[in-house]
Design a protein around this motif. Sequence first.
Motif, PDB file in Angstrom:
ATOM      1  N   LEU A 155      15.817   6.866  -6.219  1.00 51.87           N
ATOM      2  CA  LEU A 155      14.541   6.239  -6.559  1.00 51.87           C
ATOM      3  C   LEU A 155      14.716   5.264  -7.720  1.00 51.87           C
ATOM      4  CD1 LEU A 155      11.992   9.202  -6.296  1.00 51.87           C
ATOM      5  CD2 LEU A 155      12.505   7.437  -4.610  1.00 51.87           C
ATOM      6  N   TYR A 199      14.300   1.124  -7.286  1.00 53.65           N
ATOM      7  CA  TYR A 199      13.309   0.477  -8.150  1.00 53.65           C
ATOM      8  C   TYR A 199      13.984  -0.565  -9.052  1.00 53.65           C
ATOM      9  CZ  TYR A 199       9.494  -0.120 -11.457  1.00 53.65           C
ATOM     10  OH  TYR A 199       8.506  -0.655 -12.249  1.00 53.65           O
ATOM     11  N   LEU A 257       9.708   4.038  -3.591  1.00 53.53           N
ATOM     12  CA  LEU A 257       9.483   5.415  -3.152  1.00 53.53           C
ATOM     13  C   LEU A 257       9.624   5.543  -1.643  1.00 53.53           C
ATOM     14  CD1 LEU A 257       8.642   8.283  -3.929  1.00 53.53           C
ATOM     15  CD2 LEU A 257       6.261   7.581  -3.662  1.00 53.53           C
ATOM     16  N   GLY A 268      13.359   5.191  -0.787  1.00 50.43           N
ATOM     17  CA  GLY A 268      14.104   6.367  -1.228  1.00 50.43           C
ATOM     18  C   GLY A 268      13.829   7.590  -0.382  1.00 50.43           C
ATOM     19  N   ALA A 298       7.463  10.694  -7.330  1.00 49.41           N
ATOM     20  CA  ALA A 298       6.963   9.337  -7.554  1.00 49.41           C
ATOM     21  C   ALA A 298       6.606   9.094  -9.005  1.00 49.41           C
ATOM     22  CB  ALA A 298       5.742   9.092  -6.664  1.00 49.41           C
TER      23      ALA A 298
END
Length: 390
Positions: free
Chosen positions: A138, A142, A262, A265, A334
């Motif tokens: 994640l 990002y 998210l 991932g 998250a």
Amino acid sequence: MASSASSPVRLLYDVRVRAVLYQVVAVAFVVGVGLYLFGNVSRKLAEQNIATGFAYLSRPAGFVISQSFISYDSSDTYARALLVGIFNTIWVSIFAVTLSTLLGLLVGIARLSRNPLLAFLALIYVEALRNVPLLLYLFLWYALIVAVFPPVREAWQPLPEVFLSNGGLIVPSLRWSPAHTGVLVAVILGIVLGFFTASMLRRRRVASGQSETAWPLILVALLGPPLLAILLLQPDLVVNWPEKGRFRITGGVQVTPEFTALLVGLGLSASAGIAEVVRAGILSVGRGQWEAARAVGLRDRLTMRLVVLPQALRVIVPPLTSSYLSTFKNSSLAIAIGYPDLVMVSNTTMNQTGQAIEGIAIFMLVYLSMSITISLFMNWYNARVALVER
């Protein structure tokens, strides 16, 4: 008198009576312990002048949520804010489950490919995603999104009125109204009716020995409710166009970097496990099924779709349920990348109100309810695809 006195004792030797009695005693014990703990906690909180109960849900939240699939403003209540978090969690989980299922099916089949390079690449894909914690991926996705794409003032414009930057993807959208919601509900109803109509007609066709499919009836069931809703509700087709400013882009609908990271991932991580489940299901089908299909002239692709996969589903579906449940529950990570899911909204609510027990109870109840719903749906589907042994 002796026989009547011994009748209650005789009932205790009945297996069904004892089974019901044991369950009643167990439920009563659990309820009693729960009431004791609730009373004890309430008393201790009252002694420390800490508010309890769910009355705070009707108070204004006073904080902004960066992404919402339903209308929300900081002046809305805490209950509305929690509803936004629930919808955000459900939507990203649905998209992640869909993505992971498609990728897992393709990679699982590729693992059994006769092409050694394709099989090796699929193996690397599975091992790389299965053996690294999801939280690290994640952070990786990002960071890549934020680092690769330009800032908002230099946003790419791959298509007219479509902007791509490290603030996310922004595209034109419809101005949503209750009429659009009614049409959307009608579309879902049409899909359900079309599915049941097709199933009913297929059973009749098999029973009567016919070979033709009544497509007109299926199309009427599928398209009838949406067309009727459009004629009755007459939704306005007003487009909300994005407008690029110096520091931000207003209008349109935005797919944020947090949502994308998210989704990617969760989807990729779950697809690796699903790929192994699919591979195991395909290997569970006897080699004779392949040989029989080739003997009647079916190519490998048709053999996989029409012969092997339908039989492999009885092995694939049960562990697939666990993968879906894990994907839904892992969405709680998250909060690490700032996506406003249920856990993040609940944490903000608890920090402002100081009522942690109620907040934790709410999102535990939501996760429990959604997990049970997924399990019931997958068990229903597993019963439908199960093969009846002769």
